[in-house]
Structure formats: structure tokens, C-alpha cells
Design a protein around this motif. Structure first.
Motif, PDB file in Angstrom:
ATOM      1  N   UNK A  21       0.816  -1.215   0.000  1.00 35.02           N
ATOM      2  CA  UNK A  21       0.000   0.000   0.000  1.00 35.02           C
ATOM      3  C   UNK A  21       0.844   1.257   0.000  1.00 35.02           C
ATOM      4  N   UNK A  22       1.914   1.249   0.785  1.00 37.49           N
ATOM      5  CA  UNK A  22       2.799   2.418   0.811  1.00 37.49           C
ATOM      6  C   UNK A  22       3.470   2.615  -0.545  1.00 37.49           C
ATOM      7  N   UNK A  23       3.911   1.522  -1.163  1.00 37.84           N
ATOM      8  CA  UNK A  23       4.561   1.632  -2.478  1.00 37.84           C
ATOM      9  C   UNK A  23       3.585   2.153  -3.531  1.00 37.84           C
ATOM     10  N   UNK A  24       2.355   1.664  -3.506  1.00 40.26           N
ATOM     11  CA  UNK A  24       1.367   2.136  -4.482  1.00 40.26           C
ATOM     12  C   UNK A  24       1.019   3.606  -4.252  1.00 40.26           C
ATOM     13  N   UNK A  25       0.902   4.001  -2.995  1.00 41.05           N
ATOM     14  CA  UNK A  25       0.575   5.397  -2.695  1.00 41.05           C
ATOM     15  C   UNK A  25       1.714   6.331  -3.102  1.00 41.05           C
ATOM     16  N   UNK A  26       2.939   5.936  -2.824  1.00 42.48           N
ATOM     17  CA  UNK A  26       4.091   6.758  -3.216  1.00 42.48           C
ATOM     18  C   UNK A  26       4.195   6.833  -4.735  1.00 42.48           C
ATOM     19  N   UNK A  27       3.904   5.731  -5.406  1.00 41.12           N
ATOM     20  CA  UNK A  27       3.915   5.736  -6.871  1.00 41.12           C
ATOM     21  C   UNK A  27       2.844   6.673  -7.417  1.00 41.12           C
ATOM     22  N   UNK A  28       1.674   6.665  -6.796  1.00 43.92           N
ATOM     23  CA  UNK A  28       0.600   7.556  -7.245  1.00 43.92           C
ATOM     24  C   UNK A  28       0.985   9.017  -7.052  1.00 43.92           C
ATOM     25  N   UNK A  29       1.692   9.317  -5.983  1.00 46.03           N
ATOM     26  CA  UNK A  29       2.128  10.697  -5.744  1.00 46.03           C
ATOM     27  C   UNK A  29       3.239  11.086  -6.718  1.00 46.03           C
ATOM     28  N   UNK A  30       4.110  10.132  -7.058  1.00 47.50           N
ATOM     29  CA  UNK A  30       5.262  10.428  -7.917  1.00 47.50           C
ATOM     30  C   UNK A  30       4.893  10.579  -9.391  1.00 47.50           C
ATOM     31  N   UNK A  31       3.771  10.041  -9.811  1.00 45.58           N
ATOM     32  CA  UNK A  31       3.377  10.143 -11.222  1.00 45.58           C
ATOM     33  C   UNK A  31       2.947  11.588 -11.507  1.00 45.58           C
ATOM     34  N   UNK A  32       3.465  12.172 -12.575  1.00 42.59           N
ATOM     35  CA  UNK A  32       3.070  13.553 -12.893  1.00 42.59           C
ATOM     36  C   UNK A  32       1.610  13.621 -13.360  1.00 42.59           C
ATOM     37  N   UNK A  33       1.039  14.817 -13.260  1.00 43.37           N
ATOM     38  CA  UNK A  33      -0.360  14.989 -13.669  1.00 43.37           C
ATOM     39  C   UNK A  33      -0.561  14.743 -15.155  1.00 43.37           C
ATOM     40  N   UNK A  34       0.343  15.235 -15.961  1.00 45.89           N
ATOM     41  CA  UNK A  34       0.205  15.060 -17.412  1.00 45.89           C
ATOM     42  C   UNK A  34       1.382  14.257 -17.930  1.00 45.89           C
ATOM     43  N   UNK A  35       1.115  13.385 -18.867  1.00 48.95           N
ATOM     44  CA  UNK A  35       2.214  12.616 -19.439  1.00 48.95           C
ATOM     45  C   UNK A  35       2.632  13.166 -20.789  1.00 48.95           C
ATOM     46  N   UNK A  36       1.811  13.988 -21.387  1.00 48.44           N
ATOM     47  CA  UNK A  36       2.182  14.626 -22.649  1.00 48.44           C
ATOM     48  C   UNK A  36       1.850  16.108 -22.515  1.00 48.44           C
TER      49      UNK A  36
END
Length: 137
Positions: free
Chosen positions: A51-66
Motif C-alpha cells: 500500500x505504501x509503495x502504491x501510494x508513493x507511486x501515485x504521488x510520484x506520477x506527474x499529472x500530465x504525461x504529454x
């Protein structure tokens, strides 16, 4: 007829005196509870880490990819964030249950209790193994 009744009575009395009511080997309830507690702790830590890894990954992903197109990652971020949050929330009952099982295993003990017989029979044990559970009030 009377002879059959006497023989049957003697056989039954002989079986009663030779039969043991309880096994003398220690019960494995305490070991089962300890093993269950260890498995629940392990499951809790796995769920918490995931859960911690998934939450940190969700925070680390930028809002826009393009940045040219303006496409966003809101769906992926929400999916990873909620999955991580639910995984962390699911780990809590595992930790609580593991602690309760560990405390129960610590309170269980195998003791020899005195056997109170109204008429003591020769060759019969004076004590028998028993499992005691101490409940603090």
C-alpha cells in the motif's frame, strides 16, 4: 444368563480402568496460535508495504504525461492511490488479530491438575494434563 452378565461386567470394568481419558502429550494449540500470529504479522507487513509503495507511486506520477497534448494521468493516479489506501487499511486488522493471537498464546499454559477421585484406585494417575487459560480482568 447370570454368568454372561458377570463376564460382561468384569470386561467393562477392566476396560474402564485401563482406558485413559486424556492424552499425556502436550497440546499444540499454543504453537498453532503462535504460527497463526506470525503469518498474520507477515501478511500485515506485506499489505502495508504494498500500500505504501502504491501510494508513493501515485504521488510520484506527474499529472500530465504529454505536455503538448494535455493528456492527464488522473485515472492511473486515482487507481494506484485508492488501491494503496485500501491495502494500508486492510493491513490494520491483520496486525490487531496477530497481536491478539500472540497474547492468547502467551496466556495458554499446559499444567498438571490434581485429580479428585472419591475412591482412589491403585495404578491410576493422581494428576492429569490440562490446558489452562488465564483471562485478566
Amino acid at each position: 444368563m447370570k454368568m454372561k452378565t458377570i463376564w460382561l461386567s468384569l470386561i467393562l470394568v477392566g476396560i474402564i480402568f485401563q482406558a485413559n481419558g486424556q492424552s499425556t502429550k502436550p497440546s499444540s494449540i499454543q504453537m498453532d496460535l503462535i504460527k497463526k500470529s506470525d503469518n498474520q504479522y507477515k501478511t500485515g507487513w506485506i499489505l502495508l508495504g504494498t500500500g505504501a509503495a502504491l501510494s508513493i507511486t501515485a504521488i510520484a506520477i506527474p499529472n500530465t504525461y504529454d505536455y503538448n497534448d494535455g493528456s492527464n494521468n488522473d485515472t492511473v493516479r486515482a487507481l494506484l492511490g485508492w488501491t494503496g489506501f485500501l491495502s494500508i487499511g486492510t493491513s490494520i486488522p491483520f496486525f490487531l488479530s496477530a497481536g491478539q493471537n500472540a497474547r492468547t498464546a502467551a496466556r495458554l499454559s499446559l499444567e498438571s491438575q490434581a485429580l479428585m477421585q472419591p475412591i482412589p484406585f491403585p495404578g491410576q494417575p493422581n494428576a492429569f494434563p490440562s490446558l489452562s487459560l488465564k483471562i485478566p480482568l
